[in-house]
Design a protein around this motif. Structure first.
Motif, PDB file in Angstrom:
ATOM      1  N   ARG A   5       0.826  -1.201   0.000  1.00 35.11           N
ATOM      2  CA  ARG A   5       0.000   0.000   0.000  1.00 35.11           C
ATOM      3  C   ARG A   5       0.861   1.251   0.000  1.00 35.11           C
ATOM      4  O   ARG A   5       0.562   2.235  -0.695  1.00 35.11           O
ATOM      5  CB  ARG A   5      -0.934  -0.019   1.214  1.00 35.11           C
ATOM      6  CG  ARG A   5      -1.997   1.076   1.171  1.00 35.11           C
ATOM      7  CD  ARG A   5      -2.898   1.043   2.388  1.00 35.11           C
ATOM      8  NE  ARG A   5      -3.606  -0.230   2.479  1.00 35.11           N
ATOM      9  CZ  ARG A   5      -3.355  -1.155   3.400  1.00 35.11           C
ATOM     10  NH1 ARG A   5      -2.388  -0.961   4.298  1.00 35.11           N
ATOM     11  NH2 ARG A   5      -4.047  -2.275   3.439  1.00 35.11           N
ATOM     12  N   GLU A   6       1.944   1.228   0.769  1.00 30.95           N
ATOM     13  CA  GLU A   6       2.837   2.378   0.814  1.00 30.95           C
ATOM     14  C   GLU A   6       3.547   2.580  -0.524  1.00 30.95           C
ATOM     15  O   GLU A   6       3.702   3.712  -1.001  1.00 30.95           O
ATOM     16  CB  GLU A   6       3.864   2.179   1.926  1.00 30.95           C
ATOM     17  CG  GLU A   6       4.814   3.361   2.089  1.00 30.95           C
ATOM     18  CD  GLU A   6       5.824   3.124   3.203  1.00 30.95           C
ATOM     19  OE1 GLU A   6       6.729   3.962   3.365  1.00 30.95           O
ATOM     20  OE2 GLU A   6       5.694   2.089   3.901  1.00 30.95           O
ATOM     21  N   TYR A   8       2.387   1.683  -3.471  1.00 30.28           N
ATOM     22  CA  TYR A   8       1.397   2.177  -4.432  1.00 30.28           C
ATOM     23  C   TYR A   8       1.117   3.658  -4.212  1.00 30.28           C
ATOM     24  O   TYR A   8       0.978   4.433  -5.163  1.00 30.28           O
ATOM     25  CB  TYR A   8       0.110   1.374  -4.309  1.00 30.28           C
ATOM     26  CG  TYR A   8      -0.989   1.826  -5.235  1.00 30.28           C
ATOM     27  CD1 TYR A   8      -0.973   1.510  -6.591  1.00 30.28           C
ATOM     28  CD2 TYR A   8      -2.034   2.626  -4.760  1.00 30.28           C
ATOM     29  CE1 TYR A   8      -1.953   1.946  -7.442  1.00 30.28           C
ATOM     30  CE2 TYR A   8      -3.027   3.069  -5.606  1.00 30.28           C
ATOM     31  CZ  TYR A   8      -2.986   2.725  -6.953  1.00 30.28           C
ATOM     32  OH  TYR A   8      -3.982   3.171  -7.790  1.00 30.28           O
ATOM     33  N   THR A   9       1.041   4.078  -2.953  1.00 28.48           N
ATOM     34  CA  THR A   9       0.809   5.494  -2.650  1.00 28.48           C
ATOM     35  C   THR A   9       1.957   6.350  -3.152  1.00 28.48           C
ATOM     36  O   THR A   9       1.749   7.420  -3.737  1.00 28.48           O
ATOM     37  CB  THR A   9       0.623   5.676  -1.140  1.00 28.48           C
ATOM     38  OG1 THR A   9      -0.471   4.856  -0.692  1.00 28.48           O
ATOM     39  CG2 THR A   9       0.326   7.125  -0.814  1.00 28.48           C
ATOM     40  N   THR A  10       3.191   5.876  -2.929  1.00 22.84           N
ATOM     41  CA  THR A  10       4.350   6.623  -3.408  1.00 22.84           C
ATOM     42  C   THR A  10       4.370   6.718  -4.929  1.00 22.84           C
ATOM     43  O   THR A  10       4.661   7.776  -5.503  1.00 22.84           O
ATOM     44  CB  THR A  10       5.640   5.953  -2.912  1.00 22.84           C
ATOM     45  OG1 THR A  10       5.615   5.854  -1.487  1.00 22.84           O
ATOM     46  CG2 THR A  10       6.857   6.747  -3.349  1.00 22.84           C
ATOM     47  N   SER A  12       1.749   6.578  -6.932  1.00 20.51           N
ATOM     48  CA  SER A  12       0.664   7.469  -7.361  1.00 20.51           C
ATOM     49  C   SER A  12       1.043   8.927  -7.176  1.00 20.51           C
ATOM     50  O   SER A  12       0.734   9.779  -8.024  1.00 20.51           O
ATOM     51  CB  SER A  12      -0.608   7.145  -6.580  1.00 20.51           C
ATOM     52  OG  SER A  12      -1.020   5.817  -6.807  1.00 20.51           O
ATOM     53  N   GLU A  13       1.731   9.247  -6.076  1.00 28.32           N
ATOM     54  CA  GLU A  13       2.135  10.630  -5.843  1.00 28.32           C
ATOM     55  C   GLU A  13       3.154  11.095  -6.884  1.00 28.32           C
ATOM     56  O   GLU A  13       3.094  12.235  -7.368  1.00 28.32           O
ATOM     57  CB  GLU A  13       2.717  10.753  -4.438  1.00 28.32           C
ATOM     58  CG  GLU A  13       1.672  10.579  -3.328  1.00 28.32           C
ATOM     59  CD  GLU A  13       2.301  10.611  -1.948  1.00 28.32           C
ATOM     60  OE1 GLU A  13       3.556  10.628  -1.876  1.00 28.32           O
ATOM     61  OE2 GLU A  13       1.555  10.620  -0.954  1.00 28.32           O
ATOM     62  N   GLU A  16       1.264  11.736 -10.143  1.00 29.07           N
ATOM     63  CA  GLU A  16       0.541  13.002 -10.122  1.00 29.07           C
ATOM     64  C   GLU A  16       1.483  14.187 -10.256  1.00 29.07           C
ATOM     65  O   GLU A  16       1.131  15.217 -10.841  1.00 29.07           O
ATOM     66  CB  GLU A  16      -0.270  13.112  -8.834  1.00 29.07           C
ATOM     67  CG  GLU A  16      -1.419  12.108  -8.738  1.00 29.07           C
ATOM     68  CD  GLU A  16      -2.167  12.217  -7.436  1.00 29.07           C
ATOM     69  OE1 GLU A  16      -1.784  13.090  -6.614  1.00 29.07           O
ATOM     70  OE2 GLU A  16      -3.117  11.440  -7.213  1.00 29.07           O
TER      71      GLU A  16
END
Length: 335
Positions: A5-6, A8-10, A12-13, A16
Motif C-alpha cells: 500500500r505504501e 502504491y501510494t508513493t 501514485s504521488e 501526479e
C-alpha cells in the motif's frame, strides 16, 4: 500488505507530480485529422432534408425526421429519437424498410461508462458491448461484437485497448483483437501498437497494425480558424505460395485536407494520391437552418458525386431559454 500500500501510494504521488493528462482512446488517436478536418464521415450524395424537434435540453430529448433521395447509402426515410442525461444516453433509429439501430450508454461513475449498440436489418444483425474507463492519465476499453456461447464455446470479436500518457506530450498504447467466426474455425489474435505526440499547435500519431500496415497522421493549427491534416495509410501483405516472404504486396494512400471556420460557416477540402478530390461546405443561413453542400470527383474512376442537405432545428421558446440557462456548465452526456 502495508508495504504494498505504501509503495502504491508513493507511485501514485510521483505520477501526479508529472502533471499527466488523459490522452484519449486508441480508437480516437487521430480524431483531429480523421473527424475534425477530413470529411470521410460527412460526405454524402443526393438530396437530404433533416428536421429536428427538441422538447427539452436538461435532460436532452429530441426527435428527428430525415428524408433522402438519390443516395445509395441512406434510406429514403429515417425516424430517430434521442434522450440524454449526465448518466444515460438513449438513441433509436428506424427507416422505411423497418431496419432498426439503437444505442444505450450508462455512466456508472465519472470515469466508467458502459456502451451498447444493436442493429437489426434484413442483411444481418449486430450487437456490440463496450466498457470504457477514463483515468487521469490513461484510457482503457474492452469491446465485444456479436459475442455468443450458443455454439459450445465463445465466438465473436473481442477488442481491448489501453493508452497511457508517458510524458505531458507523449502517449503510448496497444490494442489487441481476438476473433473467432465459428467453433469450426480456430481463433485469431492480433496486437497493434499506437503512439501519440502533442505539441503546442500540432499533434502527430501513428499505429503499427498487426494485420500488416502502418497508419500515421499529422494535424496542425495554422491559425485560429484554419486547421490542416495529412494521413498516410500503408498496407502490406505477404503474397504467393512460397511462404510469408514469397512476395509482398504494398498499397498506400496519402490524404491531405484542410478546414476553414468562418463566422457562420465552415469549409472542408481534401485530396489523396488516387486522384480523389472532395469538399464540404456547411452554412448557417439562420439560427435554426443549416445548408450543407458536398462534392466529390474521382479522377481515377471517372466519377463525380454531388450532395445538398437542408437541416432545420425547431425548438419552442421555453426550450431555447432553458438551453441558455444550462450553458456549458452542464455535466457531459455519455455519448
Amino acid at each position: 500488505m502495508a508495504r504494498l500500500r505504501e509503495a502504491y501510494t508513493t507511485f501514485s504521488e510521483r505520477r501526479e507530480a508529472l502533471g499527466l493528462s488523459n490522452p484519449g482512446t486508441v480508437e480516437n488517436i487521430a480524431k483531429e485529422v480523421q473527424r475534425d478536418v477530413f470529411l470521410n464521415n460527412l460526405s454524402f450524395s443526393g438530396l437530404r432534408a433533416d428536421l429536428t424537434k427538441a422538447f427539452s435540453v436538461a435532460p436532452l430529448f429530441q426527435v428527428s425526421h430525415a428524408l433522402a433521395m438519390g443516395s445509395q447509402s441512406q434510406p429514403p426515410y429515417t425516424y430517430a429519437a434521442l434522450y440524454g442525461s449526465p448518466k444515460v444516453f438513449l438513441q433509436a433509429n428506424v427507416d422505411n424498410e423497418l431496419s432498426f439501430s439503437g444505442r444505450f450508454n450508462y455512466r456508472w461513475t465519472p470515469s466508467f461508462v458502459t456502451k451498447t449498440s444493436v442493429q437489426l436489418a434484413s442483411m444481418g444483425s449486430m450487437v456490440s458491448l463496450e466498457n470504457d474507463y477514463t483515468g487521469s492519465d490513461f484510457s482503457a476499453s474492452l469491446k465485444a461484437i456479436n459475442p455468443s456461447i450458443l455454439d459450445g464455446g465463445i465466438t465473436g470479436m473481442v477488442m481491448a485497448s489501453y493508452l497511457q500518457s508517458v510524458t505531458p506530450k507523449l502517449s503510448l498504447g496497444l490494442e489487441a483483437l481476438w476473433n473467432r467466426v465459428a467453433m469450426t474455425h480456430s481463433p485469431e489474435l492480433v496486437v497493434s501498437y499506437a503512439a501519440r505526440y502533442k505539441g503546442t499547435d500540432w499533434i502527430a500519431s501513428g499505429q503499427l497494425l498487426a494485420q500488416g500496415g502502418i497508419e500515421a497522421s499529422y494535424w496542425r493549427r495554422l491559425s485560429e480558424k484554419v486547421e490542416t491534416g495529412i494521413n498516410l495509410n500503408l498496407a502490406f501483405a505477404a503474397m504467393g505460395p512460397g511462404g510469408p516472404m514469397a512476395g509482398i504486396k504494398k498499397e498506400g494512400t496519402v490524404t491531405i485536407g484542410a478546414k476553414y471556420d468562418f463566422r457562420a460557416s465552415s469549409f472542408r477540402a481534401q485530396i489523396d494520391n488516387n486522384g480523389k478530390v472532395a469538399c464540404l461546405l456547411e452554412k448557417r443561413v439562420a439560427p435554426p437552418i443549416q445548408v450543407t453542400f458536398a462534392g466529390e470527383i474521382d479522377h481515377k474512376q471517372n466519377q463525380a458525386k454531388l450532395g445538398l442537405a437542408v437541416s432545420i432545428d425547431a425548438a419552442d421558446p421555453e426550450v431555447m431559454e432553458q438551453q441558455e440557462r444550462v450553458g456549458a456548465d452542464a455535466p457531459p452526456i455519455p455519448f
